[in-house]
Design a protein around this motif. Structure first.
Motif, PDB file in Angstrom:
ATOM      1  N   ALA A 108      17.858  18.688   2.849  1.00  0.00           N
ATOM      2  CA  ALA A 108      16.490  17.697   3.324  1.00  0.00           C
ATOM      3  C   ALA A 108      15.715  18.776   4.177  1.00  0.00           C
ATOM      4  O   ALA A 108      14.686  17.832   5.141  1.00  0.00           O
ATOM      5  N   PHE A 109      16.257  19.895   4.491  1.00  0.00           N
ATOM      6  CA  PHE A 109      14.897  20.815   5.637  1.00  0.00           C
ATOM      7  C   PHE A 109      14.190  21.670   4.187  1.00  0.00           C
ATOM      8  O   PHE A 109      14.684  22.136   3.619  1.00  0.00           O
ATOM      9  N   GLU A 110      12.908  21.205   4.645  1.00  0.00           N
ATOM     10  CA  GLU A 110      12.286  23.183   4.314  1.00  0.00           C
ATOM     11  C   GLU A 110      12.412  24.399   4.463  1.00  0.00           C
ATOM     12  O   GLU A 110      12.654  24.900   4.055  1.00  0.00           O
ATOM     13  N   VAL A 168      11.663  18.763   8.359  1.00  0.00           N
ATOM     14  CA  VAL A 168      12.000  18.029   7.299  1.00  0.00           C
ATOM     15  C   VAL A 168      11.339  18.119   5.423  1.00  0.00           C
ATOM     16  O   VAL A 168      10.456  18.056   5.100  1.00  0.00           O
ATOM     17  N   ALA A 169      12.375  17.628   4.828  1.00  0.00           N
ATOM     18  CA  ALA A 169      11.957  18.714   3.945  1.00  0.00           C
ATOM     19  C   ALA A 169      11.288  16.641   2.617  1.00  0.00           C
ATOM     20  O   ALA A 169      10.675  16.625   1.990  1.00  0.00           O
ATOM     21  N   LYS A 170      12.814  15.430   2.853  1.00  0.00           N
ATOM     22  CA  LYS A 170      12.785  14.372   2.817  1.00  0.00           C
ATOM     23  C   LYS A 170      12.703  13.378   3.523  1.00  0.00           C
ATOM     24  O   LYS A 170      13.586  13.746   4.696  1.00  0.00           O
ATOM     25  N   ASP A 171      11.852  12.005   3.642  1.00  0.00           N
ATOM     26  CA  ASP A 171      12.586  11.059   4.222  1.00  0.00           C
ATOM     27  C   ASP A 171      13.797  11.023   4.103  1.00  0.00           C
ATOM     28  O   ASP A 171      14.798  10.867   3.449  1.00  0.00           O
ATOM     29  N   LYS A 198      11.184  11.510   8.808  1.00  0.00           N
ATOM     30  CA  LYS A 198      10.140  11.904   7.760  1.00  0.00           C
ATOM     31  C   LYS A 198       9.606  13.444   7.236  1.00  0.00           C
ATOM     32  O   LYS A 198       9.509  14.172   7.462  1.00  0.00           O
ATOM     33  N   ALA A 199       9.547  13.106   5.880  1.00  0.00           N
ATOM     34  CA  ALA A 199       9.535  14.936   5.195  1.00  0.00           C
ATOM     35  C   ALA A 199       7.812  15.011   6.178  1.00  0.00           C
ATOM     36  O   ALA A 199       6.983  14.329   6.469  1.00  0.00           O
ATOM     37  N   GLY A 200       7.988  16.706   6.342  1.00  0.00           N
ATOM     38  CA  GLY A 200       6.849  16.541   6.904  1.00  0.00           C
ATOM     39  C   GLY A 200       7.677  17.489   8.416  1.00  0.00           C
ATOM     40  O   GLY A 200       6.502  17.223   8.996  1.00  0.00           O
ATOM     41  N   GLN A 201       7.874  16.509   9.040  1.00  0.00           N
ATOM     42  CA  GLN A 201       8.498  15.997  10.178  1.00  0.00           C
ATOM     43  C   GLN A 201       8.531  17.477  11.079  1.00  0.00           C
ATOM     44  O   GLN A 201      10.125  17.896  10.254  1.00  0.00           O
TER      45      GLN A 201
END
Length: 125
Positions: free
Chosen positions: A61-63, A89-92, A98-101
């Motif tokens: 779930a997390f980058e 965050v890796a994906k919604d 949200k992804a990238g948040q």
């Protein structure tokens, strides 16, 4: 992290490295986990297998994710830590992230240790 019991230090390092097997190596088979956010229980696990599933989801779930211990105190078998947490965050996710948040918040965790293994974790933010 010098003031932390070794098993908690190892758990946090494995968490930050997204090393699920390293995290699990620190836990008792009957570990209990609870996450409390805003006074509400948002996640629970009652054994190592259930927590392993949650940990594997967390890795995907997390980058990036980082827990930094800002304060700690140990009394008997329980260590209370204050944590600064940051992640991307890796994906919604179902909770609306949200992804990238980028996330950044502080919280506290309670770890209980028996026979050198973590038997209980309660995270609160």
């Amino acid at each position: 992290m010098a003031s932390l019991p070794d098993v908690i230090q190892a758990y946090i390092i494995a968490y930050n490295d997204k090393d699920v097997e390293g995290m699990l190596a620190c836990l008792s088979d009957n570990v209990s986990f609870r996450n409390i956010s805003g006074g509400q229980v948002t996640a629970e696990a009652s054994d190592k297998q259930c927590l392993a599933e949650m940990a594997r989801f967390g890795v995907s779930a997390f980058e990036t994710r980082l827990q930094t211990i800002t304060n700690a105190i140990t009394v008997a078998d329980t260590t209370l830590v204050e944590i600064a947490y940051s992640a991307v965050v890796a994906k919604d996710l179902p909770n609306g992230w949200k992804a990238g948040q980028e996330l950044a918040f502080s919280g506290a965790s309670s770890f209980r240790i028996v026979d050198g293994e973590i038997v209980s974790i309660v995270d609160e933010s």
